[in-house]
Structure formats: C-alpha cells, structure tokens
Design an enzyme around this catalytic site. Sequence first.
Site, short mmCIF file in Angstrom:
data_model
loop_
_atom_site.label_atom_id
_atom_site.label_comp_id
_atom_site.label_asym_id
_atom_site.label_seq_id
_atom_site.Cartn_x
_atom_site.Cartn_y
_atom_site.Cartn_z
N GLU A 102 10.50 -3.44 0.13
CA GLU A 102 11.84 -4.15 0.24
C GLU A 102 11.45 -5.62 0.59
OE1 GLU A 102 12.40 -2.70 4.72
OE2 GLU A 102 13.99 -3.94 3.82
N ILE A 126 5.45 4.15 0.21
CA ILE A 126 5.05 5.94 0.72
C ILE A 126 6.58 6.06 1.48
CG2 ILE A 126 2.74 5.73 1.00
CD1 ILE A 126 3.28 5.84 4.05
N ASP A 127 7.40 5.13 2.06
CA ASP A 127 8.42 5.48 2.81
C ASP A 127 9.84 6.04 1.89
OD1 ASP A 127 6.81 4.36 4.74
OD2 ASP A 127 7.89 2.48 4.97
N ARG A 171 8.82 4.64 8.65
CA ARG A 171 9.58 3.48 9.01
C ARG A 171 11.24 4.17 9.41
NH1 ARG A 171 7.82 -1.96 6.55
NH2 ARG A 171 6.45 -2.35 8.64
N ARG A 275 -1.28 6.81 3.50
CA ARG A 275 -1.43 5.91 2.45
C ARG A 275 -2.69 5.77 1.80
NH1 ARG A 275 0.96 1.00 5.79
NH2 ARG A 275 -1.05 0.11 5.24
O1 F6P Z 1 5.96 0.91 4.95
C1 F6P Z 1 4.86 1.52 4.95
C2 F6P Z 1 4.27 1.72 6.02
O2 F6P Z 1 3.32 2.65 5.89
C3 F6P Z 1 5.24 2.50 7.25
O3 F6P Z 1 5.53 3.77 6.93
C4 F6P Z 1 4.60 2.15 8.53
O4 F6P Z 1 5.40 1.97 9.51
C5 F6P Z 1 3.83 0.84 8.12
O5 F6P Z 1 3.82 0.59 6.82
C6 F6P Z 1 2.67 0.58 8.80
O6 F6P Z 1 2.30 -0.69 8.73
P1 F6P Z 1 0.71 -1.13 8.97
O7 F6P Z 1 -0.11 -0.70 7.79
O8 F6P Z 1 0.79 -2.85 9.02
O9 F6P Z 1 0.16 -0.53 10.06
#
Ligand code: F6P
Length: 349
Positions: A102, A126-127, A171, A275
Amino acid sequence: MQVGILTGGGDCPGLNAVIRAVVRRITNAGGHCVGVMEGWRGMIEDITEPLDAYDTDDLIARGGTILGSSRTNPFKSPANVEKVKATFKRHRLDGLVAIGGEDTLGVAHKMHAEEGLPTVGVPKTIDNDLSATDFTFGFDTAINIVVEAVDRLRTTAESHRRIMVVETMGRHAGWIACLSGIAVGADYILIPEQPINFDHLCKVLKERRETGRMYSIVVTSEGAQFPEAGAVTTDANIDEFGHVKLGGIGEVIAGMLERRLNLETRHVTLGHLQRGGPPSAYDRVLATRFGLKAAELVLKGQFGRMAALTGNDITSAPLAEAVIAQKRLDLKYYEEAQEWFMGAVRRER
Ligand code: F6P
C-alpha cells in the site's frame, strides 16, 4: 521504449520473479529496462542498474529482491518529488513499474495522479492486505512457512505437554494468522479484526486439556489486541509512512496463559522467516503473471493501474482503488476456523 522497475516496502518471495517477467515481456517487445535500486530512494538519488533478459532469466526461484528495497516516501519532501521527476527525465523513462504494497503503490498512485508520471503497480505483500486484488504474491509462501514451522512446533509441544503460542506477521490484517491457523489445525487463532477474548481462549484450552489433549497450539497475528488496548509494539517510532513496528503479543499471551491456567507455555515469534527464501510454486506463477500484466499495461499506455488477481484471472485495477483502504481479513475464513474452537470434543466410542 525505456521502462524502470522498482521494489519498495518489506521484501517478499516472488519479487524477483516479477522483475524477470517484466523484463522479458518488455525486451520481447523491443524495449529496454532499467532497475531502480532500493525502492523510491533509487528514484530520489538516481541509483539505477541496467536490467536485461539474459541476466534476469535465472531469477524465478530467488527470494528477496535483486533491486534492494526501502520504505522511502518521496512525498515527505517536495524537493524529493522533484528529484524523482528529474530521474524520470534523465533516464527517458516511458513507464515505471512499482512493485510494492500500500505504501509503495500509494506513492506510485500519487506520482501518476498528481505529478502526471506514467506509473503502473504490481501488488506485493506477505500480509495480503491490499484492496482491488484477491491475493498478493508472497502471501502463499509466507503461510507455507508458518505451516512448516507449526508442524515442527506441534511435535515438541506434544512431547512436553505445553501450550505453544506462535506469533505471525500480517500487520493490521489477520490473513496470515487465520489462513495458516486453519492449515495447521490451530486450537485457537487471534486476529486484529476481533478483540482478544482471553476468558474464552482460556476456556477452550482448559477444556482441551480436560478431554485428554495434553498440548495446544495458539496462532496469533502480531496485530491482535485486547479490547480497548493498543497493538503491542517493539518500537514506538514510526516509519516514513506512519507505521509502528508490531510484535510481542505472542509473548504477552503466553505469559498470561501460563499464569491463568498454570500450564507450561512457550511462545515463538516467526518474524522475518516468513519473508525469506524461495517463493512457493503458487507465488512463482502469480508473480510471473503479474509481471507480464504490468509490462502489458506499460506497453498499452494504461498508466495509473495495477495488475490484479480476480478469481483465477489476471486483471487490472486503478491504483487509487488498491490503496484507498487496507483489506482486512474476510471474516468468513475466521468463522470457518472457529468451528475448531467452539469447545473441546470428546471421544464418542
Ligand atoms: O508488511 C510486511 C511486514 O512483514 C509486516 O507483516 C510486518 O509488520 C512488517 O513488514 C515488518 O517490517 P520490517 O521488515 O520493517 O521489520
């Protein structure tokens, strides 16, 4: 024709498969591609690399993104918007494919709607919380990673007669927790869309124990929260798009369960494992189809749109629709999952 490609936001399996497909389709049509490094930062700072079909051919199975990623928002400063436009001009880009969630696609939309730049989007996360597409690529791989992890956690939970609380990402949407929870046969699933009913959770786990099930698996989304409480965060600082870092609810729940039920409980936060690594077969195919569609949108001059999945068909939707609202979990999935935490079952014979 010169086409830029960037990947922004949290990485996810399948990004390289999209890059490979965009490059192949554009090259087959006689055009050229340029990789913009580290998301919108690459457009601001003009960090680019040429991309050709030969070099990108082997990328289908590779996780992460060869272009690098960042959560950079050029709209934080008008000067940076001008820099993006200057990079566009310098590279004589006829189109830019932004692969992101988004935030990244929100920027692509504004760059098109407000600045007149020829952008198209590919829905990644992934969300699975993007509107205007049934699914995003990366989601299938993530839930498969959760499934593999929980299948392993189940055997140790069973051996030690423990409750295992598994925290997933996602998230503010419960897609990962709910669908992976269904797939592993979780005994309880906690999602951001439904405030936590701790008494009910305890009742279900207690009854399970009383009927001879000596261990339990609870899957919680990182965004699950108690009524009237905020989400649990590891860092209250917000990123350039206003997001806090979620995480820690699994540990909180595990501690509370142990105290209330007096049963040994452990928690596991799966975090960025969800991820990493190669994309699933489903995500490789979806990412490839999305990439081909995005290239097609550029070739046809249909800017301000995003490749999308509607049923089994690859369609397109206005970027504006994709970013207008976050797509929370469709609660019909949760209702189906709840069949397994309505109460414990007893042996009939
Ligand atoms: O939006 C993808 C995501 O993996 C979310 O599920 C998670 O809250 C966030 O990104 C984590 O972000 P970062 O990689 O900045 O820790």
